[in-house]
Motif scaffolding. Structure first.
Motif, PDB file in Angstrom:
ATOM      1  N   GLY A 200       0.794  -1.215   0.000  1.00  0.00           N
ATOM      2  CA  GLY A 200       0.000   0.000   0.000  1.00  0.00           C
ATOM      3  C   GLY A 200       0.830   1.270   0.000  1.00  0.00           C
ATOM      4  O   GLY A 200       0.396   2.302  -0.521  1.00  0.00           O
ATOM      5  N   LYS A 201       2.012   1.206   0.550  1.00  0.00           N
ATOM      6  CA  LYS A 201       2.880   2.382   0.608  1.00  0.00           C
ATOM      7  C   LYS A 201       3.239   2.881  -0.792  1.00  0.00           C
ATOM      8  O   LYS A 201       3.492   4.066  -0.993  1.00  0.00           O
ATOM      9  CB  LYS A 201       4.142   2.035   1.396  1.00  0.00           C
TER      10      LYS A 201
ATOM     11  N   LYS B   8       1.363   1.980  -3.725  1.00  0.00           N
ATOM     12  CA  LYS B   8       0.315   1.579  -4.663  1.00  0.00           C
ATOM     13  C   LYS B   8       0.031   2.614  -5.739  1.00  0.00           C
ATOM     14  O   LYS B   8      -0.437   2.265  -6.833  1.00  0.00           O
ATOM     15  CB  LYS B   8      -0.973   1.241  -3.910  1.00  0.00           C
TER      16      LYS B   8
END
Length: 532
Positions: free
Chosen positions: A257-258, A260
């Motif tokens: 997610g960091k 994405k």
């Protein structure tokens, strides 16, 4: 000297103690003029932490020019150590690369790889001459965490990586490693293994609950902390940590997610679609060609995978930060050497290839950082242009511990390069590289009938085995089993992305011939090196 390594701040702080002098003692030296106890002597020998990632390309770090990957702790390690700009793999695929770094021998010598006739296990006798075994013999506490990656057996036997239900790696290497944690057993005869068996902390990390709570890299980090928690101050240690990251991203998904939404830069030699300029034998037979079409041949594919790799690199970076903080808080950092590298590179679309093994720069160039806590602050933080090879790793680790490398080792000890006492005009002017992996041989090798299949593959002109040399300016390699041989020559000072093959350029005929002869001479020296 005490080095304060604080992950939550942006730099290292130093305070100095002039009363502490660190000496290296060679194994077997008798101290006749002083009354130091064994514990005092042991405490003066440096601790060594050898960190290796899997498939992490050299330019996936801020310190190598791509800060978008957010490798802040590794970058600080480089800022306060020596970062090598010309480090290369002797072989760029995981199993043989790991054996090369442990034994200080080339694949053509140890022959531990994936495909016949280079598909043997490592013999007990050869493993006894590896850096962990020799450090253990010299009184070090030794540990291994992560991907061991090859099998050790009484004698070298073929094939090298079939599963065997009765294989017990603890019986093979348990006398060398005091602490061991490999939860997958990738490319070995056996599966997961852990010891000491009664270590409750180790049991908890790799329990079903521990696996559910932590991704694989974080489990490796927890095991690394556990090793340090159980370390006596009266004994030096060598801990080797081989992360399973950074393989394709289904393991350490918690950090994806960091990145994405991040758009990563794309190397200039990335090729959209197929690369028609590759040698035909490579395009038709090397697995990296089709893997590129399937995985990295469009901008969307490229970005999706690079985000996953960046997330895994970030998770490794967090463990490096925890390691350095732990060493600082326990007072061990000022007598600890930390070495960071990977087992091989990865093309990720460069040259229209995926995978590794082939001798272009993206596969063969290695990240290499050496941090030495004993080094005074003014001497820290420099870049080194001297050529070093992964085969140099084992003799250097031994030398750092004050142990003379055995004659079996074929690599060079680069401690004099590290401490800047080396006359660089006499240092190695070329490093030897080889690819002996043929994907067409994998199934035959697994069945044990690889020798005949190998000859048939060569006769059908499908072999893309290659070897060559890298100098400070030039790269040369030859597909030597192809008929006629195919050669590539690059002026790396003008063409670092290897897009202009100069083999047919008459202006460089002299260089071409010189590097041909250099390759032949180094190869002859390697295969004729006497191994006891």
């Amino acid at each position: 000297m005490m080095v304060h390594y604080l992950p939550e701040v942006s730099r290292l702080f130093y305070c100095h103690s002039s009363s502490r002098v660190i000496h290296l003692f060679f194994a077997g030296v008798v101290l006749s003029s002083c009354s130091l106890s064994f514990a005092d002597e042991a405490a003066r020998r440096p601790n060594i932490v050898f960190l290796m990632t899997d498939d992490q390309r050299w330019d996936s770090f801020g310190c190598y020019g791509r800060p978008e990957f957010e490798t802040h702790h590794i970058d600080r390690l480089a800022e306060n150590g020596v970062i090598f700009d010309n480090a290369y793999y002797a072989v760029s695929i995981c199993m043989p690369s790991r054996v090369t770094m442990m034994t200080g021998r080339y694949l053509s010598s140890h022959r531990v790889g994936f495909t016949a006739p280079y598909d043997k296990t490592l013999s007990q006798n050869d493993f006894a001459n590896s850096y962990p075994a020799l450090l253990k013999q010299a009184g070090y506490r030794t540990g291994f965490i992560g991907k061991f990656g090859f099998s050790v057996t009484k004698d070298g036997e073929r094939p090298s990586y079939l599963k065997k239900n009765d294989y017990d790696i603890q019986k093979q290497v348990g006398d060398v490693f005091d602490f061991y944690a490999d939860e997958f057993g990738t490319h070995t005869y056996g599966g997961a293994a852990f010891w000491p068996a009664n270590d409750e902390g180790l049991q908890q990390i790799y329990s079903d609950g521990g696996r559910k709570m932590l991704a694989r890299t974080y489990r490796n980090g927890k095991a690394m902390m556990r090793f340090l928690d159980t370390q006596s101050k009266d004994q030096p240690f060598c801990l080797s940590v081989s992360f399973y990251a950074v393989k394709p991203g289904h393991f350490d998904s918690s950090d994806v997610g960091k990145f994405k939404s991040r758009q990563f830069s794309v190397p200039e030699n990335w090729v959209e679609g197929p690369n028609e300029r590759l040698p035909k034998v490579v395009a038709e037979n090397a697995r990296g060609y089709q893997m590129h079409i399937d995985r990295t041949s469009t901008p969307v594919q490229y970005q999706r995978l690079v985000r996953a790799f960046a997330a895994q690199g970030y998770s490794v970076d967090q463990q490096v930060g925890l390691l350095m903080d732990k060493l600082e808080r326990t007072g061990m950092l000022d007598n600890t050497i930390v070495i960071f590298t990977s087992d091989n590179g990865r093309f990720h679309g460069s040259h229209g290839l995926y995978d590794k093994a082939l001798l272009y720069e993206e596969s063969m160039k290695a990240p290499l950082i050496v941090f030495d806590g004993r080094t005074k602050a003014p001497e820290r933080g420099r870049r080194e242009r001297g050529l070093v090879s992964s085969v140099d790793m084992a003799p250097t680790i031994l030398s750092l511990a004050g142990i003379t490398p055995p004659a079996n080792m074929q690599g060079f000890d680069f401690t004099t390069v590290l401490n800047q006492t080396q006359d660089m005009s006499t240092w190695q002017d070329a490093v030897f590289m080889e690819n002996l992996f043929l994907v067409g041989m994998v199934n035959a090798s697994r069945k044990g009938d690889g020798v005949a299949a190998n000859q048939n593959l060569i006769k059908s002109n499908k072999s893309y085995r290659s070897h060559g040399v890298r100098t400070n300016r030039w790269k040369y390699f030859v597909y030597y089993e192809h008929d006629p041989v195919i050669e590539e020559l690059y002026d790396m000072s003008r063409d670092p992305l290897e897009r202009d093959n100069l083999v047919d350029n008459p202006e460089h005929a002299g260089v071409l011939n010189e590097l041909r002869q250099k390759t032949k001479a180094l190869y002859s020296e390697i295969v004729n090196h006497r191994i006891e």
